[in-house]
Design a protein around this motif. Structure first.
Motif, mmCIF file in Angstrom:
data_model
loop_
_atom_site.group_PDB
_atom_site.id
_atom_site.type_symbol
_atom_site.label_atom_id
_atom_site.label_comp_id
_atom_site.label_asym_id
_atom_site.label_seq_id
_atom_site.Cartn_x
_atom_site.Cartn_y
_atom_site.Cartn_z
ATOM 1 N N GLU A 155 0.825 -1.205 0.000
ATOM 2 C CA GLU A 155 0.000 0.000 0.000
ATOM 3 C C GLU A 155 0.869 1.271 0.000
ATOM 4 O O GLU A 155 1.787 1.387 0.815
ATOM 5 C CB GLU A 155 -0.861 -0.028 1.279
ATOM 6 C CG GLU A 155 -2.016 0.931 1.294
ATOM 7 C CD GLU A 155 -2.726 0.874 2.667
ATOM 8 O OE1 GLU A 155 -3.406 1.843 3.003
ATOM 9 O OE2 GLU A 155 -2.553 -0.131 3.395
ATOM 10 N N PRO A 156 0.572 2.209 -0.892
ATOM 11 C CA PRO A 156 1.359 3.459 -0.889
ATOM 12 C C PRO A 156 1.123 4.243 0.389
ATOM 13 O O PRO A 156 0.086 4.075 1.035
ATOM 14 C CB PRO A 156 0.803 4.249 -2.086
ATOM 15 C CG PRO A 156 -0.134 3.358 -2.803
ATOM 16 C CD PRO A 156 -0.513 2.233 -1.889
ATOM 17 N N ILE A 157 2.057 5.100 0.746
ATOM 18 C CA ILE A 157 1.853 5.922 1.944
ATOM 19 C C ILE A 157 1.318 7.287 1.523
ATOM 20 O O ILE A 157 1.618 7.774 0.433
ATOM 21 C CB ILE A 157 3.133 6.053 2.794
ATOM 22 C CG1 ILE A 157 4.177 6.908 2.081
ATOM 23 C CG2 ILE A 157 3.709 4.689 3.147
ATOM 24 C CD1 ILE A 157 5.325 7.277 2.987
ATOM 25 N N PRO A 158 0.495 7.912 2.376
ATOM 26 C CA PRO A 158 -0.076 9.221 2.033
ATOM 27 C C PRO A 158 1.028 10.259 1.829
ATOM 28 O O PRO A 158 2.018 10.262 2.571
ATOM 29 C CB PRO A 158 -0.929 9.575 3.251
ATOM 30 C CG PRO A 158 -1.107 8.315 4.032
ATOM 31 C CD PRO A 158 0.081 7.458 3.723
ATOM 32 N N SER A 159 0.844 11.133 0.853
ATOM 33 C CA SER A 159 1.888 12.137 0.576
ATOM 34 C C SER A 159 2.047 13.069 1.779
ATOM 35 O O SER A 159 3.140 13.566 2.046
ATOM 36 C CB SER A 159 1.553 12.926 -0.683
ATOM 37 O OG SER A 159 0.336 13.610 -0.514
ATOM 38 N N ARG A 160 0.962 13.281 2.506
ATOM 39 C CA ARG A 160 1.043 14.133 3.688
ATOM 40 C C ARG A 160 1.998 13.555 4.729
ATOM 41 O O ARG A 160 2.735 14.288 5.394
ATOM 42 C CB ARG A 160 -0.364 14.310 4.308
ATOM 43 C CG ARG A 160 -0.405 15.263 5.477
ATOM 44 C CD ARG A 160 0.111 16.624 5.005
ATOM 45 N NE ARG A 160 0.634 17.449 6.061
ATOM 46 C CZ ARG A 160 0.044 18.540 6.523
ATOM 47 N NH1 ARG A 160 -1.116 18.912 6.020
ATOM 48 N NH2 ARG A 160 0.606 19.251 7.470
ATOM 49 N N ALA A 161 1.981 12.226 4.846
ATOM 50 C CA ALA A 161 2.872 11.572 5.807
ATOM 51 C C ALA A 161 4.327 11.780 5.402
ATOM 52 O O ALA A 161 5.179 12.106 6.244
ATOM 53 C CB ALA A 161 2.543 10.084 5.905
ATOM 54 N N LEU A 162 4.603 11.632 4.113
ATOM 55 C CA LEU A 162 5.973 11.815 3.634
ATOM 56 C C LEU A 162 6.426 13.257 3.868
ATOM 57 O O LEU A 162 7.546 13.513 4.347
ATOM 58 C CB LEU A 162 6.065 11.450 2.152
ATOM 59 C CG LEU A 162 7.452 11.612 1.521
ATOM 60 C CD1 LEU A 162 8.507 10.829 2.273
ATOM 61 C CD2 LEU A 162 7.421 11.183 0.049
#
Lengths: 171, 171
Positions: free
Chosen positions: B26-33
């Motif tokens: 599952e990709p990680i949310p861009s906000r988290a990055l």
């Protein structure tokens, strides 16, 4: 709180850590100290070996003596607690990397309780002196001390901007 | 929330960090990055010099290649993001201590978003290979990579007890 709100609160908490070198004479709550120690205990280390002990110093006279030895830990003089790391790691790179992780977490645990903290290093003769003062065995390596107390002032220092530090996909 | 409740939530958050080496696709949310990078930027460093850059890697092929080089960073293969530290510090002890602080904070920022992470090290030829793969200049030192993704499983490892690690006033 929603998941987003929880994440936001936590990120703001992480963002908010600043080094504090000036402390008020107010004692810190014992619960805060207990939490710092427990967060230290749960800190990850290379291969989970936990090759360090910490010495928790609250005696005024000892904090003063430690603040006088060679290095950059003079802020211990005004701290309510000093936490000194005694490292037994034989792989120097892993040992010092782990000290960095540990120091960061102790500072964050203090910050969770609204307390200030700062990292100090003993240098050269200061490392020997700190070991003697604290009765730390000769085979341990002593370098890092963390001062904790209620902040009298904050050192909010400038940081580089993102484009000075971050590269995407390639350097 | 009361001050106590806020402190408790934050301490629980710090206590809850575990290393994760297996990730879901599952990709990680861009906000988290974005938050991980911002928390990295605000990390304290010796004398506030910030002598590192980070390289943020999300390309599958590159993550796979980096996972194959000499060292202990094979978990990059399944990560959604790899963050590689390129250090320009000339004082090796400060540089590696600062890397430990930085790695811990990036992991905590991922954890704030419910993501898992793990620290990997490149060794010997792996350090050279990682620099070539990522186009990192020769004068930088590359050792540490952090894998981030959604945890497929957790490595909740045993830690020493408090009386094995903590001394009061004297060692």
């Amino acid at each position: 709180m929603s998941e987003d709100a929880v994440a936001r609160e936590r990120i703001d908490f992480l963002r908010g850590l600043r080094a504090t070198r000036d402390f008020t004479p107010e004692p810190i709550p014992s619960r805060a100290l207990q939490d710092m120690i427990e967060v230290a205990r749960l800190t990850g280390t290379a291969s989970n070996r936990q090759l360090w002990d910490i010495v928790v110093v609250t005696e005024r006279a000892m904090l003063h003596q430690l603040s006088q030895v060679e290095g950059s830990a003079s802020h211990l003089a005004a701290a309510q607690v000093g936490i000194v790391i005694a490292n037994s790691g034989t792989r120097p790179q892993q040992a010092i990397f782990d000290e960095g992780r540990l120091a960061e977490r102790i500072m964050l645990a203090a910050h969770a309780h609204g307390l200030g903290s700062s990292i100090g290093w003993f240098r050269d003769s200061g490392r020997v002196a700190a070991k003697i003062l604290l009765g730390i065995p000769d085979d341990r390596f002593v370098r890092t001390a963390i001062s904790v107390g209620r902040a009298a002032s904050e050192h909010g220092r400038r940081r580089k901007s993102l484009d000075q530090l971050v590269h995407y996909e390639r350097f």
